[in-house]
Design an enzyme around this catalytic site. Structure first.
Site, short mmCIF file in Angstrom:
data_model
loop_
_atom_site.label_atom_id
_atom_site.label_comp_id
_atom_site.label_asym_id
_atom_site.label_seq_id
_atom_site.Cartn_x
_atom_site.Cartn_y
_atom_site.Cartn_z
CB ILE A 19 44.22 -27.03 -24.46
CG1 ILE A 19 43.74 -28.46 -24.25
CG2 ILE A 19 43.17 -26.24 -25.24
CD1 ILE A 19 42.43 -28.56 -23.49
CE LYS A 20 47.89 -21.38 -31.23
NZ LYS A 20 46.87 -20.31 -31.12
CG PHE A 21 42.34 -22.26 -24.23
CD1 PHE A 21 41.05 -22.63 -23.93
CD2 PHE A 21 43.38 -22.84 -23.51
CE1 PHE A 21 40.78 -23.56 -22.93
CE2 PHE A 21 43.13 -23.77 -22.51
CZ PHE A 21 41.83 -24.14 -22.23
CD GLU A 76 43.48 -20.77 -32.51
OE1 GLU A 76 43.19 -20.07 -33.50
OE2 GLU A 76 44.50 -20.59 -31.83
N GLY A 77 43.85 -26.17 -31.12
CA GLY A 77 44.81 -27.24 -31.34
C GLY A 77 45.60 -27.49 -30.08
#
Length: 322
Positions: A26-28, A174-175
């Site tokens: 996960i892109k935090f 975010e992505g």
């Protein structure tokens, strides 16, 4: 003496499909940070090397839970009301002492670890990702790390990636970031891939309109390959809270400024010019844009404000030609 390496970086990809032989994380929505804990000394720095330990006393207080001579790569985040609150991070760089302690009490930050660079004195950067990941999971399990510490989720399943991108984005995710299972940690290299749910781009603030205490719009630029700061577009009107938060991050330009003597149009179809205040082109901001460009390569439509990125170095902003 062992020192923290430069962070490994990710190149953007529009494709949300997890490649074979890769893992996804996960892109935090937070600040990238590297951390080293050795002989009671904490080093916490941003992606561009800015010291952060004094600004995040809650991380310093929790560092003793880590084994000696251990270093991590991760993301500093703040949760508020059930979602990620990036704006709560923006004021932290300027806070020290009692002010930093107050913010740590009101909106405590968490360090989301996604890589281990050193483990009890052993440099792990040469290990493949899958081995580093197993070591990181073991560290969290053996030490019972919690509270300030969080382990970034990782998967090799496309169904999990799809779930993250569909159901987790409302809380501020975010992505995703894709990492090759067999790749070592390569400092400074863009060996990872990142896929963002929304399309945003980075630019430098070269000027603003409105009062200094709460800028109304930002005039944005990018350097070209010849080293000239090219004007690329203007933002929509900033929310008042964003303008007030942004103001301390801007520095009034010292002469000469690349845009000294320039005039800027107030918009298409008008001869009205803007009254602007020039600033040192040092602050990176992230804005939402579309694909429309004019013949000069500028954004045809106003950019939508997203956030300031004081944690990103000006040199990381794409060139005007890109």
């Amino acid at each position: 003496m062992w020192t923290l390496p430069e962070p490994m970086l990710a190149a953007p990809t529009p494709d949300p499909v997890l490649p074979a032989g890769w893992a996804a994380e996960i892109k935090f929505d937070g600040w990238r940070a590297l951390l080293s804990w050795s002989q009671g000394n904490l080093v916490l720095r941003s992606r561009q090397g800015t010291p952060l330990a004094e600004a995040f006393p809650e991380v310093r207080a929790a560092a003793g839970q880590l084994p000696d001579r251990t270093a991590l790569d991760g993301e500093l985040i703040v949760w508020e009301g059930g979602r990620l609150a990036f704006e709560r991070l923006q004021g932290r760089l300027q806070r020290r002492g009692p002010a930093a302690a107050r913010l740590a009490e009101e909106w405590p930050a968490h360090f989301v670890a996604f890589d281990v660079l050193r483990l009890e004195g052993t440099d792990t950067t040469g290990w493949p990702y899958e081995r580093r990941r197993a070591a990181l999971e073991g560290l969290f399990a053996e030490r019972g790390l919690s509270g300030t510490w969080a382990l970034c989720p990782s998967t090799t399943e496309q169904s999990t990636v799809d779930d993250w991108l569909t159901n987790w984005t409302p809380v501020g995710i975010e992505g995703v970031v894709f990492k090759r299972l067999r790749s070592p940690y390569a400092p400074g290299a863009r060996g990872w891939k990142k896929h963002k749910v929304r399309h945003t781009e980075d630019a430098l603030v070269g000027a603003y309109t409105g009062p200094a205490a709460a800028p109304r719009t930002l005039l944005l630029g990018r350097y070209d390959t010849a080293g000239r700061l090219r004007y690329i577009g203007r933002t929509t009107t900033l929310p008042q809270t964003a303008g007030r938060t942004l103001a301390p991050l801007l520095t009034t330009a010292a002469a000469p400024h690349p845009w000294t003597g320039w005039t800027f149009s107030a918009g298409w179809g008008t001869r009205e010019t803007l009254h602007v205040t020039l600033v040192a082109p040092e602050l990176v901001v992230e804005v939402g844009v579309d694909v429309a460009r004019d013949s000069g390569g500028r954004w045809r439509h106003a950019a939508r404000w997203h956030r300031a990125r004081p944690d990103v170095a000006p040199g990381e902003v794409p060139r005007f030609e890109e």
